[in-house]
Motif scaffolding. Structure first.
Motif, PDB file in Angstrom:
ATOM      1  N   TYR A   1     -11.982  43.896  76.708  1.00  0.00           N
ATOM      2  CA  TYR A   1     -12.639  43.914  75.396  1.00  0.00           C
ATOM      3  C   TYR A   1     -13.688  42.795  75.307  1.00  0.00           C
ATOM      4  N   CYS A   2     -13.286  41.601  75.712  1.00  0.00           N
ATOM      5  CA  CYS A   2     -14.187  40.451  75.591  1.00  0.00           C
ATOM      6  C   CYS A   2     -15.396  40.578  76.506  1.00  0.00           C
ATOM      7  N   LEU A   3     -15.174  41.075  77.721  1.00  0.00           N
ATOM      8  CA  LEU A   3     -16.286  41.260  78.654  1.00  0.00           C
ATOM      9  C   LEU A   3     -17.326  42.225  78.109  1.00  0.00           C
ATOM     10  N   ASN A   4     -16.870  43.162  77.303  1.00  0.00           N
ATOM     11  CA  ASN A   4     -17.754  44.188  76.768  1.00  0.00           C
ATOM     12  C   ASN A   4     -18.211  43.905  75.340  1.00  0.00           C
ATOM     13  N   GLY A   5     -18.073  42.649  74.923  1.00  0.00           N
ATOM     14  CA  GLY A   5     -18.589  42.252  73.616  1.00  0.00           C
ATOM     15  C   GLY A   5     -17.834  42.843  72.449  1.00  0.00           C
ATOM     16  N   LEU A   6     -16.498  42.949  72.579  1.00  0.00           N
ATOM     17  CA  LEU A   6     -15.681  43.540  71.519  1.00  0.00           C
ATOM     18  C   LEU A   6     -14.572  42.571  71.089  1.00  0.00           C
ATOM     19  N   PRO A   7     -14.943  41.411  70.548  1.00  0.00           N
ATOM     20  CA  PRO A   7     -13.925  40.424  70.174  1.00  0.00           C
ATOM     21  C   PRO A   7     -12.991  40.909  69.066  1.00  0.00           C
ATOM     22  N   GLN A   8     -13.502  41.730  68.140  1.00  0.00           N
ATOM     23  CA  GLN A   8     -12.644  42.227  67.052  1.00  0.00           C
ATOM     24  C   GLN A   8     -11.534  43.112  67.608  1.00  0.00           C
TER      25      GLN A   8
ATOM     26  N   GLY B   1     -13.271  48.172  82.818  1.00  0.00           N
ATOM     27  CA  GLY B   1     -14.005  47.213  81.998  1.00  0.00           C
ATOM     28  C   GLY B   1     -15.311  46.795  82.639  1.00  0.00           C
ATOM     29  N   LEU B   2     -15.277  46.560  83.945  1.00  0.00           N
ATOM     30  CA  LEU B   2     -16.486  46.171  84.662  1.00  0.00           C
ATOM     31  C   LEU B   2     -17.505  47.297  84.712  1.00  0.00           C
ATOM     32  N   CYS B   3     -17.007  48.531  84.665  1.00  0.00           N
ATOM     33  CA  CYS B   3     -17.888  49.701  84.749  1.00  0.00           C
ATOM     34  C   CYS B   3     -18.287  50.236  83.376  1.00  0.00           C
ATOM     35  N   ASP B   4     -18.092  49.433  82.337  1.00  0.00           N
ATOM     36  CA  ASP B   4     -18.464  49.818  80.964  1.00  0.00           C
ATOM     37  C   ASP B   4     -17.720  51.054  80.480  1.00  0.00           C
ATOM     38  N   CYS B   5     -16.514  51.260  80.956  1.00  0.00           N
ATOM     39  CA  CYS B   5     -15.700  52.410  80.527  1.00  0.00           C
ATOM     40  C   CYS B   5     -14.497  51.897  79.756  1.00  0.00           C
ATOM     41  N   VAL B   6     -14.773  51.246  78.632  1.00  0.00           N
ATOM     42  CA  VAL B   6     -13.704  50.632  77.850  1.00  0.00           C
ATOM     43  C   VAL B   6     -12.701  51.681  77.383  1.00  0.00           C
ATOM     44  N   SER B   7     -13.187  52.853  77.004  1.00  0.00           N
ATOM     45  CA  SER B   7     -12.276  53.889  76.502  1.00  0.00           C
ATOM     46  C   SER B   7     -11.260  54.298  77.562  1.00  0.00           C
ATOM     47  N   SER B   8     -11.685  54.343  78.837  1.00  0.00           N
ATOM     48  CA  SER B   8     -10.758  54.685  79.922  1.00  0.00           C
ATOM     49  C   SER B   8      -9.723  53.582  80.114  1.00  0.00           C
ATOM     50  N   ALA B   9     -10.167  52.331  79.963  1.00  0.00           N
ATOM     51  CA  ALA B   9      -9.238  51.203  80.074  1.00  0.00           C
ATOM     52  C   ALA B   9      -8.207  51.260  78.952  1.00  0.00           C
TER      53      ALA B   9
ATOM     54  N   LEU C   1      -1.564  42.640  79.466  1.00  0.00           N
ATOM     55  CA  LEU C   1      -2.166  42.410  78.150  1.00  0.00           C
ATOM     56  C   LEU C   1      -3.447  41.597  78.294  1.00  0.00           C
ATOM     57  N   ASN C   2      -3.387  40.516  79.089  1.00  0.00           N
ATOM     58  CA  ASN C   2      -4.552  39.659  79.280  1.00  0.00           C
ATOM     59  C   ASN C   2      -5.718  40.426  79.901  1.00  0.00           C
ATOM     60  N   THR C   3      -5.399  41.343  80.799  1.00  0.00           N
ATOM     61  CA  THR C   3      -6.446  42.146  81.421  1.00  0.00           C
ATOM     62  C   THR C   3      -7.156  42.991  80.371  1.00  0.00           C
ATOM     63  N   MET C   4      -6.382  43.636  79.508  1.00  0.00           N
ATOM     64  CA  MET C   4      -6.974  44.498  78.483  1.00  0.00           C
ATOM     65  C   MET C   4      -7.779  43.671  77.491  1.00  0.00           C
ATOM     66  N   LEU C   5      -7.254  42.526  77.115  1.00  0.00           N
ATOM     67  CA  LEU C   5      -7.997  41.639  76.212  1.00  0.00           C
ATOM     68  C   LEU C   5      -9.313  41.212  76.862  1.00  0.00           C
TER      69      LEU C   5
END
Length: 432
Positions: free
Chosen positions: A280-287, A246-254, A273-277
């Motif tokens: 998403y939030c860190l990367n601007g993906l609230p939906q 998530g920090l490395c902008d690799c949401v798909s890998s997460a 679960l909280n980590t994955m959520l």
């Protein structure tokens, strides 16, 4: 006053005999609960029953004060008791006393007082132990005081006290947090050549700290080394990896890793679960975060208050009123009643974000993925070390020592620290 009632009940039992062991234990327990006044009352009650305090009782009393919120006042009280102990034959300070005080002042970044206590320790007949050095190095490391931490390590070598696993882990984590990766890697190599062996938390710390520096390849290399060496990844390892992606902008890998965990049918902790959520939030993906939250119960993961807090903060920052309304409805349905702190934390998080900043640059929740707590396993890496948590149980010398700590900014060693002093000291050690 529940503690008083329990104590009175104990006094009425046939088996009850007032002794220092019981009082020191009770004082410690009250201290941990933040009930300093109750601890003081027990101390007075003890003397009224004819029991004479000893070193372990005073150690418990000092520790109880150090749990209070007013740290300045607590440290002053602790030193007051320390000076008083010196004047009483049966209450002379022992290594545990020094460890408790040294760690406390190192945490408070009071280097002058730490040096004063170390000098006092040197002039006594008491020898510092591994808990002394580990405790102070850990406190300095957590405060980013690398030179001071290295000075303690130098003193440790002078005292011919060999590092243990906790020493290696706290050095690795401290260097990693400061992004001094060359030193971190040197310490890891020294660990591999020592008689100690890494633990999963050793790798977890490195993965997370590389992730915070956006060094994805380095983090993945650590994970590969971990599995190649035969270690089984823990849930903290998986959370560290997910958060790193998530920090490395690799949401798909997460997402891929999270889905693999779900499909593996292993029990998924809510912190994962909280980590994955949070990713998403860190990367601007609230939906996307909302969609995962909605299906969480279907995959047998049940949100907790931390889940709601991180989503509330994220939705507020993203100005997602519709998602906020749905979230509040879920909170009401699940019986989650937010308190004042819940809202203050959420609004403080929003206030700290510049108007146009991207949510990718925002930290959503301090409960992220246990990502700071799981990650705190990585943090102090103190798997076997209740030691880094400062002394508490003052009755048994070893258990107190375990919880104690010390620092060591030897008067001259702080000035003699070189840029790579810590790793060089470890490499020069005769580790067998």
């Amino acid at each position: 006053m529940f503690g008083v009632q329990v104590f009175r009940w104990m006094q009425k039992q046939r088996w009850y005999i007032a002794d220092n062991g019981i009082y020191s234990k009770l004082i410690s327990v009250m201290g941990k609960k933040g009930q300093t006044r109750m601890a003081m009352w027990l101390f007075s009650e003890m003397r009224n029953t004819g029991c004479r305090p000893d070193t372990s009782v005073y150690n418990a009393l000092i520790t109880a004060h150090l749990h209070s919120r007013d740290k300045t006042k607590a440290l002053a009280k602790a030193i007051g008791y320390f000076q008083k102990m010196k004047g009483m034959e049966r209450c002379k300070p022992n290594v545990v006393t020094y460890n408790i005080l040294l760690r406390a002042f190192a945490q408070a970044q009071n280097v002058e007082r730490v040096n004063s206590l170390l000098k006092d320790l040197d002039e006594s007949s008491i020898s510092p132990d591994i808990y002394t050095f580990n405790g102070v190095m850990d406190a300095y490391g957590k405060n980013g005081m690398i030179r001071e931490m290295e000075a303690v390590l130098a003193r440790m070598k002078t005292s011919q006290c060999k590092p243990d696993l906790i020493t290696f882990n706290l050095l690795i984590d401290s260097y990693g947090k400061k992004q001094e990766f060359e030193k971190m890697e040197q310490v890891f190599k020294s660990l591999l050549h020592s008689k100690e062996r890494p633990t999963p938390s050793t790798f977890n710390s490195m993965i997370l700290n590389y992730g915070k520096a956006r060094l994805k390849n380095k983090a993945e290399e650590v994970f590969k080394s971990m599995t190649d060496m035969g270690y089984t990844p823990t849930f903290v390892t998986h959370e560290s990896l997910i958060y790193m992606y998530g920090l490395c902008d690799c949401v798909s890998s997460a997402v891929q890793l999270f889905d693999e965990l779900v499909n593996s049918k292993i029990h998924i902790k809510v912190s994962t679960l909280n980590t994955m959520l949070d990713v998403y939030c860190l990367n601007g993906l609230p939906q996307e975060a909302h969609s995962l939250f909605e299906r969480a119960k279907n995959i047998k993961i049940y949100p907790d208050s931390s889940t709601y807090k991180l989503l509330y903060k994220a939705y507020t920052k993203a100005k997602q009123k519709e998602l906020l309304d749905i979230l509040l409805a879920h909170m009401d349905k699940d019986g989650i009643i937010p308190n004042k702190r819940f809202f203050l934390n959420a609004f403080n998080g929003v206030a700290s974000v510049p108007a146009n900043s991207e949510s990718a640059n925002v930290a959503t929740d301090s409960n992220t993925a246990n990502s700071e707590s799981a990650i705190a396993a990585a943090d102090s890496n103190i798997e076997n070390s209740e030691s880094a948590n400062a002394a508490t149980d003052s009755n048994s010398s070893n258990s107190e020592s375990d919880n104690a700590a010390t620092d060591s900014n030897t008067s001259n060693s702080a000035n003699s620290t070189t840029d790579s002093n810590g790793p060089k000291i470890l490499q020069s050690w005769q580790l067998t």
